[in-house]
Design a protein around this motif. Structure first.
Motif, PDB file in Angstrom:
ATOM      1  N   PHE A   1       0.724  -1.072   0.057  1.00 37.43           N
ATOM      2  CA  PHE A   1      -0.136   0.110   0.040  1.00 37.43           C
ATOM      3  C   PHE A   1       0.874   1.152   0.040  1.00 37.43           C
ATOM      4  O   PHE A   1       1.649   1.375   1.053  1.00 37.43           O
ATOM      5  CB  PHE A   1      -0.910  -0.051   1.343  1.00 37.43           C
ATOM      6  CG  PHE A   1      -2.001   1.101   1.525  1.00 37.43           C
ATOM      7  CD1 PHE A   1      -3.134   0.723   1.185  1.00 37.43           C
ATOM      8  CD2 PHE A   1      -1.661   2.332   1.256  1.00 37.43           C
ATOM      9  CE1 PHE A   1      -4.219   1.532   1.355  1.00 37.43           C
ATOM     10  CE2 PHE A   1      -2.736   3.071   1.614  1.00 37.43           C
ATOM     11  CZ  PHE A   1      -3.961   2.842   1.357  1.00 37.43           C
TER      12      PHE A   1
ATOM     13  N   THR B   1       0.740   3.048  -9.706  1.00 39.24           N
ATOM     14  CA  THR B   1       0.300   2.713 -10.980  1.00 39.24           C
ATOM     15  C   THR B   1       1.779   2.513 -11.939  1.00 39.24           C
ATOM     16  O   THR B   1       2.032   1.466 -12.396  1.00 39.24           O
ATOM     17  CB  THR B   1      -0.514   3.507 -11.894  1.00 39.24           C
ATOM     18  OG1 THR B   1      -1.582   3.923 -10.888  1.00 39.24           O
ATOM     19  CG2 THR B   1      -0.918   3.032 -12.935  1.00 39.24           C
TER      20      THR B   1
ATOM     21  N   ARG C   1       3.652  -0.487 -10.266  1.00 41.94           N
ATOM     22  CA  ARG C   1       3.089  -1.824 -10.663  1.00 41.94           C
ATOM     23  C   ARG C   1       3.369  -1.953 -11.938  1.00 41.94           C
ATOM     24  O   ARG C   1       3.762  -3.269 -12.670  1.00 41.94           O
ATOM     25  CB  ARG C   1       1.582  -1.570 -10.731  1.00 41.94           C
ATOM     26  CG  ARG C   1       0.851  -1.634  -9.211  1.00 41.94           C
ATOM     27  CD  ARG C   1      -0.675  -1.229  -9.284  1.00 41.94           C
ATOM     28  NE  ARG C   1      -1.106  -2.190 -10.264  1.00 41.94           N
ATOM     29  CZ  ARG C   1      -2.469  -2.227 -10.506  1.00 41.94           C
ATOM     30  NH1 ARG C   1      -3.046  -1.060 -10.516  1.00 41.94           N
ATOM     31  NH2 ARG C   1      -3.123  -3.236 -11.331  1.00 41.94           N
TER      32      ARG C   1
ATOM     33  N   ASP D   1      -0.740  -6.132  -7.842  1.00 43.74           N
ATOM     34  CA  ASP D   1      -1.690  -4.943  -7.000  1.00 43.74           C
ATOM     35  C   ASP D   1      -1.016  -4.415  -5.894  1.00 43.74           C
ATOM     36  O   ASP D   1      -0.660  -4.898  -4.851  1.00 43.74           O
ATOM     37  CB  ASP D   1      -3.024  -6.065  -6.522  1.00 43.74           C
ATOM     38  CG  ASP D   1      -3.625  -6.527  -7.762  1.00 43.74           C
ATOM     39  OD1 ASP D   1      -3.298  -6.375  -9.013  1.00 43.74           O
ATOM     40  OD2 ASP D   1      -4.912  -6.927  -7.573  1.00 43.74           O
ATOM     41  N   ILE D   2      -1.126  -3.041  -6.142  1.00 45.42           N
ATOM     42  CA  ILE D   2      -0.650  -2.181  -5.131  1.00 45.42           C
ATOM     43  C   ILE D   2      -1.561  -1.238  -5.003  1.00 45.42           C
ATOM     44  O   ILE D   2      -1.988  -0.573  -5.664  1.00 45.42           O
ATOM     45  CB  ILE D   2       0.869  -1.477  -5.297  1.00 45.42           C
ATOM     46  CG1 ILE D   2       1.907  -2.390  -5.894  1.00 45.42           C
ATOM     47  CG2 ILE D   2       1.280  -0.526  -4.490  1.00 45.42           C
ATOM     48  CD1 ILE D   2       3.126  -2.028  -6.493  1.00 45.42           C
ATOM     49  N   ALA D   3      -2.061  -0.985  -3.695  1.00 46.32           N
ATOM     50  CA  ALA D   3      -3.088   0.162  -3.354  1.00 46.32           C
ATOM     51  C   ALA D   3      -2.611   1.234  -3.079  1.00 46.32           C
ATOM     52  O   ALA D   3      -1.155   1.365  -2.976  1.00 46.32           O
ATOM     53  CB  ALA D   3      -4.070  -0.722  -2.073  1.00 46.32           C
ATOM     54  N   SER D   4      -3.272   2.308  -3.191  1.00 46.28           N
ATOM     55  CA  SER D   4      -2.859   3.646  -3.061  1.00 46.28           C
ATOM     56  C   SER D   4      -3.788   4.417  -2.266  1.00 46.28           C
ATOM     57  O   SER D   4      -4.826   4.146  -2.357  1.00 46.28           O
ATOM     58  CB  SER D   4      -2.524   4.358  -4.359  1.00 46.28           C
ATOM     59  OG  SER D   4      -2.485   5.703  -3.985  1.00 46.28           O
TER      60      SER D   4
END
Lengths: 455, 461
Positions: free
Chosen positions: A39, A48, A51, A63-66
């Motif tokens: 995250f 983005t 990723r 998948d990397i949250a932000s």
């Protein structure tokens, strides 16, 4: 003495960087923890771009949250966004762990992430929440490798507990390929001593096909194992420039008295011997016959191929630790790494290289920290190496200057299978050696008037 | 082989705050607009990037300018030569320059460093202009990049253009605006001498894998002069005189409509929206331009001739692809929504239907059009994420996903074919020949025997 005379002029702008930013390294390390979602606390673009960059090498969903900062967030602080983001990612991904890394944006506005997390836990009630690891990774300090180590250390700080010593080993292997991780695990298994390897993205970033979408890919170091790391018999940590005060093993030694054994990445026979000797000492078991065989084959290959590589000149670039270990291996086979370059800037590179290559200065091997690809290219024009060794980012330079490029490390995004390349141990060294020899042979064969069919 | 994995796809629920951005066209579906044009939900793992990305995408192909990213290294490193935009001449756009701010610069300000970097780079590369992108952190520390640009422009005698693309200041679309603002500063600066009345600018075409050259050739064959392509294979001098053209032809309307509107206001140049994807839309693009010059019927005649010849050339192969692909289902998730319309038509040409259509940046009108255009059962989605995309791909049993690099591994992991329709592509997909390449790629991807091993097709787990 004109040793290390440089054609590089001091310049201000970075032109084609030989490094990446700190949060990328943190995200990669988080991907190697079981049931963990990375995250990023900052702008959406950071997540983005990172990723996209990681996907181009690993060819796996990442998948990397932000927390998706907007203008208001930047002015009034990221607390609300972070909390909402954590809530959403928890709901959708059902992680056991969330690895939170900051970006230059959230660092600069001075968000106190640990305090926000405390607040979040108080509101949500701690019982069902995922564990949160926090790594401070402003991208204006250091490079991706620093972010990587910060995240690993944070993970250990979050989970490790002390207690009665257990018969187990910790291995902090650094930023290596999934294939290397698998190989190291195999070695440790054969020594028969339980172990914890962190981070382990060998499956999460190089896994099989799915029948459904795995929100978090299977694999990764179990958090229970990280918890045990504080009571391990010893830690082995790869990385010549990784200092104890910045490393996970350093933390464990200081906090729980787990002895830290630091060594360069085991590339080449000498370094791999050292690794196996350490394993023999720590496990009190002899090296399995299988690896004796691998070593014998490698020595045999060194003999078979030595004439092709002796005296050849190479330019080597990438992360400092990889460059240092690769350079030592190249010296083993008679190649002169005329320029050893990195975008990283630990200040330790030359010192560590001198320990492994005592005749560094006599050989006029240049060691450069904090350089970019335009620097390296300028130097290549003067040094006229036989080939380049490093990641895909050297491709433009190799094409322009008609120099062959042997791809290693990260990122490899203009070739297939970069995530499956071996670099470490006798097996990795064997593969590297074969590729180097074949590169030289191919060049000779192509430039030979007769184009010979037997070597 | 392990036992059958538990499919938990059905259990994926949409996040609260995202429900209005997803619509399934069914008999009982609620009326009303799809929510769009808003910032992404925090924690939603959106496929979108940021303001900087929007600016960088639009300006990237200007090949004789230097592009300098002012900020820490990441933003420059991740955008180094990632686009498929090619140049017929200089290639300065393929280099990555950054002021690479360090901690001390952040504390004391980066203006001096930027100034020095600029002078140094301009001296070294002798560009026609320089674009300076401000990143997140610049917006915070308050560097006056306009002042630095002004100073350097004066000293070096070239346009030095600030691009206000701080990542957090909106969405990718705001980055498009910042890019158009920078271009607008160039337009009108050059001489319009020698520009024919029968002339156009090609806008929103980025010359990915040489697509702008294909399009340009069609128009030139029709007897139309192309003044500037913005920004594919772009040149500063062409852009400076582009106000001399009679018509602006806008493809990527999301990014370039702002510029077209401003040029209309300031220079009275009308604009039309076109698309170069698929036989249908490509032909229409040529006809629409020809129609703009009714006093020259020969232009329309030539357009018809091009369309006839080109389609004739590719028709037999296309029939082969169609025979194999008829009945297969596709999912589309791309950046701009306008592209989706063309893709739906292009896929229909090869016998495929669309079960999911989505974009990162569509507006209300775009989604309205999509609703009308799509078949019953199609899911329409704005600003989606991997979890949602995979859910719909599996539920709707898509055989193909069309998207960009971030979507590719989702498809492959699930055993679904994939076709790249983003900025990284290396094969031209625009124009008649582009449609042939597209159909060929779709055919080769969907019909590959490798999918038999995918778990969802009963392959080994």
């Amino acid at each position: 003495m004109t040793t290390n005379a440089s054609t590089m002029t001091a310049k201000t702008a970075t032109q084609n960087a030989c490094k990446l930013c700190t949060p990328l390294g943190a995200c990669l390390a988080f991907r190697g923890i079981e049931k963990c979602v990375p995250f990023l606390h900052g702008s959406q673009g950071c997540a983005t771009y990172i990723r996209r960059y990681l996907i181009s090498h690993y060819k796996e969903p990442i998948d990397i949250a932000s927390s998706n900062f907007n203008e208001e967030t930047a002015v009034f602080g990221g607390s609300h966004n972070l909390k909402l983001g954590l809530k959403n990612v928890t709901q959708q991904y059902k992680p056991q762990v969330i690895g939170i890394a900051t970006t230059c944006l959230s660092e600069t506005i001075g968000d106190d992430v640990p305090m926000i997390l405390k607040d979040y836990k108080a509101i949500m009630g701690e019982a069902d929440l995922p564990t949160m690891i926090f790594a401070s990774t402003p991208s204006y300090t250091g490079s991706h490798i620093d972010g990587f180590h910060t995240a690993v250390r944070s993970a250990v700080q979050t989970f490790a507990t002390g207690g009665a010593k257990k018969n187990m080993l910790n291995l902090f292997s650094g930023m290596i390929s999934p294939a290397d991780i698998r190989y190291l695990k195999e070695i440790l298994k054969e020594f028969g001593m339980p172990f914890m390897l962190l981070p382990d993205y060998s499956q999460t970033l190089d896994g099989g096909p799915w029948g459904e979408y795995h929100r978090i890919p299977p694999g990764g170091t179990p958090t229970s194992a990280i918890a045990d790391s504080g009571s391990a018999a010893a830690s082995i940590e790869f990385g010549s420039t990784l200092e104890a005060k910045k490393s996970a093993a350093g933390y464990l030694e200081e906090t729980f008295g787990v002895p830290r054994h630091s060594m360069p990445l085991p590339i080449g026979i000498k370094a791999t011997d050292r690794f196996f000797a350490l394993l023999e000492e720590l496990t009190e078991k002899p090296m399995p016959e299988k690896y004796e065989d691998e070593r014998r084959r490698l020595v045999d290959a060194y003999a078979d191929g030595h004439k092709y590589v002796f005296g050849r000149k190479a330019i080597l670039y990438g992360e400092e630790d990889l460059v240092i270990s690769m350079a030592a291996f190249l010296r083993e086979i008679g190649v002169v790494p005329v320029l050893c370059a990195s975008g990283g800037k630990s200040g330790l590179m030359k010192k560590r290289m001198l320990e492994l290559i005592p005749d560094l200065e006599e050989l006029e091997i240049q060691v450069r920290e904090g350089v970019d690809f335009v620097d390296i290219e300028n130097e290549a024009k003067v040094l006229k190496p036989d080939f380049l060794i490093g990641n895909s980012k050297g491709f433009t330079m190799s094409r322009k200057n008609e120099l062959q490029l042997i791809r290693i490390g990260f990122p490899i995004h203009d070739r297939f299978g970069g995530q499956r390349l071996h670099h470490l141990g006798y097996k990795g060294t064997q593969e590297l050696f074969d590729r180097i020899v074949n590169t030289v042979i191919e060049y000779r064969q192509n430039s030979s008037p007769v184009g010979y069919t037997y070597i | 082989m392990k036992g059958k994995e538990v499919m938990d796809t059905q259990n994926i629920s949409l996040l609260e705050g995202r429900q209005k951005q997803v619509y399934e066209k069914t008999a009982g579906a609620p009326e009303g607009d799809i929510a769009c044009e808003k910032t992404s939900l925090s924690g939603s793992v959106s496929q979108r990037a940021c303001v900087f990305c929007g600016s960088r995408v639009v300006l990237y192909p200007v090949a004789d300018a230097i592009h300098i990213v002012h900020g820490p290294i990441g933003c420059a490193a991740y955008t180094w030569d990632i686009r498929g935009a090619v140049s017929s001449g200089p290639e300065l756009h393929r280099l990555s320059f950054s002021s690479d701010l360090q901690e001390m610069d952040v504390i004391y300000g980066g203006e001096k460093k930027l100034y020095k970097s600029l002078i140094e780079l301009i001296d070294q590369y002798q560009p026609k202009a320089a674009f300076i992108y401000s990143t997140c952190i610049i917006g915070l520390i308050g560097d006056d990049i306009d002042a630095v640009c002004k100073k350097v422009a004066k000293e070096k005698g070239i346009p030095v253009l600030p691009v206000h693309s701080e990542g957090f200041k909106g969405t990718k679309k705001d980055g498009y605006k910042a890019a158009c603002n920078a271009l607008m500063k160039l337009i009108g600066q050059g001489s319009t001498e020698g520009i024919s009345k029968y002339s156009i600018n090609i806008l929103g075409e980025f010359n990915l894998a040489g697509e702008a050259w294909i399009i340009r050739e069609y128009y030139e064959k029709m007897g139309i002069q192309v003044v500037a392509t913005m920004t594919g294979d772009g040149r500063i001098d062409d852009i400076r005189r582009s106000h001399g053209a009679s018509l602006n032809v806008v493809q990527c309307s999301g990014s370039m409509t702002t510029l077209a509107k401003e040029m209309e206001e300031k220079y009275g140049i009308p604009y039309i929206r076109v698309s170069y994807f698929g036989f249908e839309d490509m032909s229409k693009s040529l006809y629409d331009v020809a129609q703009h010059f009714p006093e020259r019927p020969d232009i329309m005649e030539k357009a018809k001739e091009i369309v006839r010849d080109e389609i004739k050339q590719y028709y037999p192969e296309m029939q082969k692809f169609k025979a194999a692909l008829t009945g297969k289902k596709a999912a589309i998730y791309v950046g701009g929504a306008f592209k989706t319309f063309s893709l739906i038509k292009a896929l229909r040409t090869v016998g495929m239907s669309v079960v999911l259509a989505g974009s990162q940046t569509g507006n209300k009108q775009d989604y309205k059009n999509l609703k009308e255009m799509c078949d019953e059962g199609t899911v329409i989605v704005d600003d989606s994420n991997p979890v949602e995309l995979s859910k719909f791909i599996l539920e709707k049993e898509a055989d193909l996903l069309i998207g960009g690099v971030k979507e590719r591994p989702i498809a492959f992991k699930l055993g679904v074919a994939f076709c790249d329709h983003n900025h990284e592509r290396k094969i031209p997909l625009a124009g008649f020949i582009g449609m042939y390449y597209f159909a060929k790629e779709v055919y080769e991807s969907v019909m590959s025997p490798v999918w038999q091993f995918a778990p969802r097709k009963g392959g080994v787990k």
